[in-house]
Design a protein around this motif. Sequence first.
Motif, PDB file in Angstrom:
ATOM      1  N   ARG A  32       0.877  -1.171   0.000  1.00 12.63           N
ATOM      2  CA  ARG A  32       0.000   0.000   0.000  1.00 12.63           C
ATOM      3  C   ARG A  32       0.910   1.215   0.000  1.00 12.63           C
ATOM      4  O   ARG A  32       1.779   1.354   0.858  1.00 12.63           O
ATOM      5  CB  ARG A  32      -0.882   0.006   1.231  1.00 12.63           C
ATOM      6  N   LEU A  33       0.710   2.091  -0.973  1.00 20.44           N
ATOM      7  CA  LEU A  33       1.561   3.262  -1.157  1.00 20.44           C
ATOM      8  C   LEU A  33       0.798   4.509  -0.747  1.00 20.44           C
ATOM      9  O   LEU A  33      -0.336   4.719  -1.188  1.00 20.44           O
ATOM     10  CB  LEU A  33       1.975   3.336  -2.629  1.00 20.44           C
ATOM     11  N   THR A  34       1.395   5.312   0.119  1.00 21.23           N
ATOM     12  CA  THR A  34       0.795   6.579   0.536  1.00 21.23           C
ATOM     13  C   THR A  34       1.825   7.689   0.355  1.00 21.23           C
ATOM     14  O   THR A  34       3.024   7.432   0.359  1.00 21.23           O
ATOM     15  CB  THR A  34       0.321   6.542   2.006  1.00 21.23           C
ATOM     16  N   ALA A  35       1.340   8.931   0.221  1.00 23.27           N
ATOM     17  CA  ALA A  35       2.233  10.053  -0.072  1.00 23.27           C
ATOM     18  C   ALA A  35       2.387  11.040   1.079  1.00 23.27           C
ATOM     19  O   ALA A  35       3.176  11.970   0.986  1.00 23.27           O
ATOM     20  CB  ALA A  35       1.748  10.789  -1.318  1.00 23.27           C
ATOM     21  N   THR A  36       1.631  10.854   2.155  1.00 26.01           N
ATOM     22  CA  THR A  36       1.752  11.755   3.301  1.00 26.01           C
ATOM     23  C   THR A  36       1.904  10.950   4.581  1.00 26.01           C
ATOM     24  O   THR A  36       1.494   9.789   4.654  1.00 26.01           O
ATOM     25  CB  THR A  36       0.519  12.675   3.451  1.00 26.01           C
ATOM     26  N   GLY A  37       2.454  11.592   5.581  1.00 33.30           N
ATOM     27  CA  GLY A  37       2.606  10.937   6.877  1.00 33.30           C
ATOM     28  C   GLY A  37       1.277  10.587   7.503  1.00 33.30           C
ATOM     29  O   GLY A  37       1.096   9.490   8.043  1.00 33.30           O
ATOM     30  N   THR A  38       0.324  11.495   7.416  1.00 34.53           N
ATOM     31  CA  THR A  38      -1.000  11.260   7.996  1.00 34.53           C
ATOM     32  C   THR A  38      -1.678  10.061   7.348  1.00 34.53           C
ATOM     33  O   THR A  38      -2.221   9.191   8.043  1.00 34.53           O
ATOM     34  CB  THR A  38      -1.870  12.525   7.846  1.00 34.53           C
ATOM     35  N   ASP A  55       9.707   7.491   4.302  1.00 33.59           N
ATOM     36  CA  ASP A  55      10.565   8.609   3.914  1.00 33.59           C
ATOM     37  C   ASP A  55      10.608   9.614   5.062  1.00 33.59           C
ATOM     38  O   ASP A  55       9.616   9.789   5.770  1.00 33.59           O
ATOM     39  CB  ASP A  55       9.997   9.254   2.650  1.00 33.59           C
ATOM     40  N   TYR A  56      11.728  10.272   5.223  1.00 31.02           N
ATOM     41  CA  TYR A  56      11.828  11.290   6.280  1.00 31.02           C
ATOM     42  C   TYR A  56      11.109  12.578   5.891  1.00 31.02           C
ATOM     43  O   TYR A  56      10.337  13.132   6.660  1.00 31.02           O
ATOM     44  CB  TYR A  56      13.289  11.597   6.620  1.00 31.02           C
ATOM     45  N   GLY A  57      11.365  13.066   4.687  1.00 33.72           N
ATOM     46  CA  GLY A  57      10.830  14.358   4.262  1.00 33.72           C
ATOM     47  C   GLY A  57       9.477  14.209   3.590  1.00 33.72           C
ATOM     48  O   GLY A  57       9.393  13.928   2.409  1.00 33.72           O
ATOM     49  N   LEU A  58       8.429  14.390   4.346  1.00 27.53           N
ATOM     50  CA  LEU A  58       7.060  14.282   3.833  1.00 27.53           C
ATOM     51  C   LEU A  58       6.411  15.660   3.818  1.00 27.53           C
ATOM     52  O   LEU A  58       6.840  16.562   4.547  1.00 27.53           O
ATOM     53  CB  LEU A  58       6.256  13.318   4.710  1.00 27.53           C
ATOM     54  N   PRO A  59       5.374  15.850   3.017  1.00 28.59           N
ATOM     55  CA  PRO A  59       4.797  17.185   2.880  1.00 28.59           C
ATOM     56  C   PRO A  59       4.021  17.689   4.101  1.00 28.59           C
ATOM     57  O   PRO A  59       3.864  18.890   4.261  1.00 28.59           O
ATOM     58  CB  PRO A  59       3.862  17.051   1.674  1.00 28.59           C
ATOM     59  N   ASP A  60       3.554  16.782   4.962  1.00 35.33           N
ATOM     60  CA  ASP A  60       2.727  17.240   6.076  1.00 35.33           C
ATOM     61  C   ASP A  60       3.429  17.159   7.431  1.00 35.33           C
ATOM     62  O   ASP A  60       3.422  18.112   8.197  1.00 35.33           O
ATOM     63  CB  ASP A  60       1.388  16.496   6.107  1.00 35.33           C
TER      64      ASP A  60
END
Length: 125
Positions: A32-38, A55-60
């Motif tokens: 399952r792929l997600t793009a934000t920490g939340t 990933d360490y650097g996420l947008p939220d």
Amino acid sequence: MPDTCTAVVIEDDADVGRLVQTVLSATGMQVRLTATGTDGVAAVRGHCPDLVVLDYGLPDITGLEVIRLIRSFSAVQILMLTGHDDLTETLLSAGASAVMTKPFRVRALREQVEKMRVSHLEEIL
């Protein structure tokens, strides 16, 4: 691990996310792929994966905060991906199981995932 092994990948760079997804899928994992920490924390809570690639650097929120949130309810293995090699000790202290510095080699990722899968098997046996 059985073929039903699952992973949550939390990565905002679509190319890196697809690469990690491809590598994990090739090992028989459902990803399952997600793009934000939340969204990633929600996916971990909802799917109880065997592995999280974060990933360490996420947008939220930062990957460090994601680790802390996940650790509040799960002992899942977390493989941290970061371009900040100076954060390794901090991330491990916060609860990451392993840290890989970007850019990484696909072979190194496969080897690390396999090492974590073996470790997970030993824990549950």
